[in-house]
Design a protein around this motif. Structure first.
Motif, PDB file in Angstrom:
ATOM      1  N   ASP A   1       7.243  -0.209  -1.902  1.00 28.69           N
ATOM      2  CA  ASP A   1       8.057  -1.298  -1.363  1.00 28.69           C
ATOM      3  C   ASP A   1       9.147  -1.679  -2.366  1.00 28.69           C
ATOM      4  O   ASP A   1       9.199  -1.157  -3.483  1.00 28.69           O
TER       5      ASP A   1
ATOM      6  N   ASP B   1       8.234  -6.534   1.231  1.00 21.95           N
ATOM      7  CA  ASP B   1       7.003  -6.507   0.458  1.00 21.95           C
ATOM      8  C   ASP B   1       5.850  -6.231   1.398  1.00 21.95           C
ATOM      9  O   ASP B   1       5.694  -6.881   2.429  1.00 21.95           O
ATOM     10  N   LEU B   2       5.069  -5.229   1.037  1.00 19.74           N
ATOM     11  CA  LEU B   2       3.957  -4.824   1.896  1.00 19.74           C
ATOM     12  C   LEU B   2       2.646  -5.311   1.297  1.00 19.74           C
ATOM     13  O   LEU B   2       2.491  -5.352   0.080  1.00 19.74           O
ATOM     14  N   SER B   3       1.719  -5.642   2.163  1.00 21.68           N
ATOM     15  CA  SER B   3       0.407  -6.037   1.654  1.00 21.68           C
ATOM     16  C   SER B   3      -0.345  -4.763   1.272  1.00 21.68           C
ATOM     17  O   SER B   3      -0.009  -3.673   1.744  1.00 21.68           O
ATOM     18  N   PRO B   4      -1.338  -4.886   0.398  1.00 23.37           N
ATOM     19  CA  PRO B   4      -2.108  -3.705  -0.006  1.00 23.37           C
ATOM     20  C   PRO B   4      -2.643  -2.934   1.199  1.00 23.37           C
ATOM     21  O   PRO B   4      -2.602  -1.708   1.228  1.00 23.37           O
TER      22      PRO B   4
ATOM     23  N   GLN C   1      -1.372  -2.838   4.228  1.00 24.01           N
ATOM     24  CA  GLN C   1      -0.277  -2.160   4.934  1.00 24.01           C
ATOM     25  C   GLN C   1       0.096  -0.860   4.222  1.00 24.01           C
ATOM     26  O   GLN C   1       0.303   0.173   4.861  1.00 24.01           O
TER      27      GLN C   1
ATOM     28  N   TYR D   1       3.170  -3.065   9.328  1.00 25.39           N
ATOM     29  CA  TYR D   1       4.501  -3.654   9.275  1.00 25.39           C
ATOM     30  C   TYR D   1       5.390  -3.212  10.428  1.00 25.39           C
ATOM     31  O   TYR D   1       6.006  -4.031  11.094  1.00 25.39           O
TER      32      TYR D   1
ATOM     33  N   ARG E   1      -3.756  -5.217  -5.509  1.00 26.02           N
ATOM     34  CA  ARG E   1      -3.917  -3.967  -4.776  1.00 26.02           C
ATOM     35  C   ARG E   1      -5.261  -3.345  -5.090  1.00 26.02           C
ATOM     36  O   ARG E   1      -5.945  -2.836  -4.210  1.00 26.02           O
TER      37      ARG E   1
ATOM     38  N   TYR F   1       1.247  -7.100 -10.497  1.00 26.37           N
ATOM     39  CA  TYR F   1       1.541  -6.656  -9.139  1.00 26.37           C
ATOM     40  C   TYR F   1       0.465  -5.695  -8.614  1.00 26.37           C
ATOM     41  O   TYR F   1       0.110  -5.728  -7.449  1.00 26.37           O
TER      42      TYR F   1
ATOM     43  N   GLY G   1      -7.690  -5.266  -3.265  1.00 30.71           N
ATOM     44  CA  GLY G   1      -7.678  -4.967  -1.837  1.00 30.71           C
ATOM     45  C   GLY G   1      -8.558  -3.776  -1.516  1.00 30.71           C
ATOM     46  O   GLY G   1      -9.372  -3.806  -0.603  1.00 30.71           O
TER      47      GLY G   1
END
Ligand SMILES: Nc1nc2c(ncn2[C@@H]2O[C@H](COP(=O)(O)OP(=O)(O)OP(=O)(O)O)[C@@H](O)[C@H]2O)c(=O)[nH]1
Ligand SMILES: [Mg+2]
Length: 417
Positions: A94, A75-78, A80, A49, A127, A123, A130
């Motif tokens: 996040d 919002d961060l991706s798994p 990230q 990010y 993750r 949510y 991921g």
């Protein structure tokens, strides 16, 4: 906690306000803000990010300030999150996770608790996935690819976790469904009164207004998301009309969509309401941003075409009159009140009554002078606008609520025009 905000190109305007809001969210969640790191970028870095150089800076600052967690206003991706935690060496959260956490601690009713739990699990699910995909790649790289042998031990555990999470979601949703169906029935059965829902940005003063108009004792706090359960109470308007008013969950910009989805049942009060009172904290610096965020959630709920009344609250706290005038001009139809002081309540009542009056149905009918029951019913439930005696019958024109009109029609009492 150390806050990290990235000012992306094209979003400069609301940046400061967003940072302030994040700090408020963190405080509401019960943590302490030790500092913040900001950055300007064209667009987010896919891996971390903020980009690698900034990760080093965040790490140094977090250590210097003795933070134990770093919170990103995005919002961060798994992936990230994973990269950031590795690079910074501490827990990374996040904005959505902070909001979910607040919801979890503020949930009181069984329904709210279940709703939050579903949102949280949904949510975390991707993750887990991921990490699983990541491990799968490692397993492949180790040369164990092909057929059954690909499964590494770590992967197996995550697969199990994922299944447990999925099963749990199914079980929770089943439990929720029972409560939801009952609630929906209650909301729909409210029938014989107009319903008004108080909607608005979190902390706008919805519960304070509710307490004021319905003489209730709903919890009011200078915190975000104090109310997670909708409560409905009777509001007697000056002028005599009685309506049902519901206090609702506050909205926020970029409200996590898992929350909107799982709070759908609670938000039914909004969906079935005859009128929405959109309460705005007129003393907030970014009142326009708040209004837009609320409109966006209403759109998600497919309520954008509902009859809406904008209510500017906290007039007593407005400091910058000039700025307020700009807001006022932009939304000339808004009613001005101070729910805390009780100012503006007469005009609010009047406007609500006026809006609901538009929903009344016009009928004209002939009633025999001997039909005392029907005449009494009309006297009680309708506003008679014209009445002339024609031999043995009254010719009556009246306005009445749609449910009364259809009742008359059903019982053959009157032709509805
Ligand atoms: N100065 C001033 N403060 C107000 C007014 N109305 C509400 N407040 C304050 O604003 C804060 C939030 O009020 P609430 O009624 O809890 O707001 P809410 O919209 O129900 O908030 P959530 O349930 O958290 O979404 C409280 O500290 C209230 O005392 C007002 O008219 N003037
Ligand atoms: Mg409230």
């Amino acid at each position: 906690m150390l806050l990290v905000g990235v000012e992306l190109k094209g979003h400069e305007g609301d940046f400061e306000e967003r940072q302030r809001e994040l700090a408020m969210l963190v405080k509401t969640a019960g943590a302490t803000v030790v500092g913040q790191v900001i950055q300007r970028r064209e667009k987010p870095d896919a891996g971390s990010y903020v980009g690698e150089g900034k990760v080093v800076e965040i790490k140094a600052k977090a250590e210097e300030l003795e933070a134990d967690t770093v919170v990103f206003d995005h919002d961060l991706s798994p992936a990230q999150v994973k990269n950031l935690e590795k690079g910074i060496g501490m827990k990374v959260l996040d904005r959505t996770e902070i909001i979910l956490d607040i919801f979890a601690t503020h949930a009181r009713s069984k329904q709210a608790k279940l709703q939050v739990e579903v949102a949280q699990l949904e949510y975390t699910m991707p993750r887990l996935r991921g990490q699983w995909q990541h491990l799968e790649k490692i397993a492949g790289a180790r040369g164990t690819s092909g057929g059954m042998g690909t499964r590494g031990p770590g992967e197996k555990q995550l697969e199990v976790d994922r299944r447990i999470a999925r099963d749990q979601i199914v079980a929770l949703k089943r439990e929720l469904k029972e409560i939801d169906t009952r609630k929906t029935r209650e909301v729909k059965a409210r029938g014989e009164n107009f319903t008004v829902a108080l909607v608005g940005y979190t902390n706008a003063g919805k519960s304070t207004l509710m307490n004021r108009v319905a003489h209730t004792d709903v919890l009011v706090e200078d915190k975000l998301f104090s109310t997670l359960d909708t409560k409905t109470h009777t509001w007697k308007l000056r002028g005599g009309m009685k309506v049902m008013a519901s206090d609702t969950v506050g909205f926020i910009r970029a409200l996590p969509h898992h929350l909107v989805a799982s709070f759908h049942a609670t938000l039914e009060e909004v969906i079935y309401a005859d009128l929405l009172l959109h309460v705005v904290d007129a003393s907030a610096r970014d009142a326009v941003g708040h209004i837009e965020a609320v409109d966006a959630v209403l759109k998600k709920l497919k309520c954008e075409d509902k009859d809406r009344l904008l209510v500017f609250n906290k007039l007593d706290a407005v400091k910058d009159r000039m700025e307020y005038e700009v807001l006022r001009r932009r939304f000339p139809g808004a009613i001005e009140i101070s729910a805390r002081m009780g100012n503006g309540m007469e005009s609010l009542d009047e406007e609500v009554a006026g809006r609901l009056d538009r929903r009344l149905v016009d009928i004209s009918l002939e009633v025999s002078v001997a039909d005392g029951r029907l005449l009494a019913y009309l006297a009680e439930n309708a506003r008679v606008t014209e009445r002339t005696l024609d031999g043995e019958a009254w010719r009556i024109k009246a306005r009445l609520a749609p449910w009364h009109a259809s009742k008359l029609q059903r019982t053959g009492g009157a032709p509805v025009k």
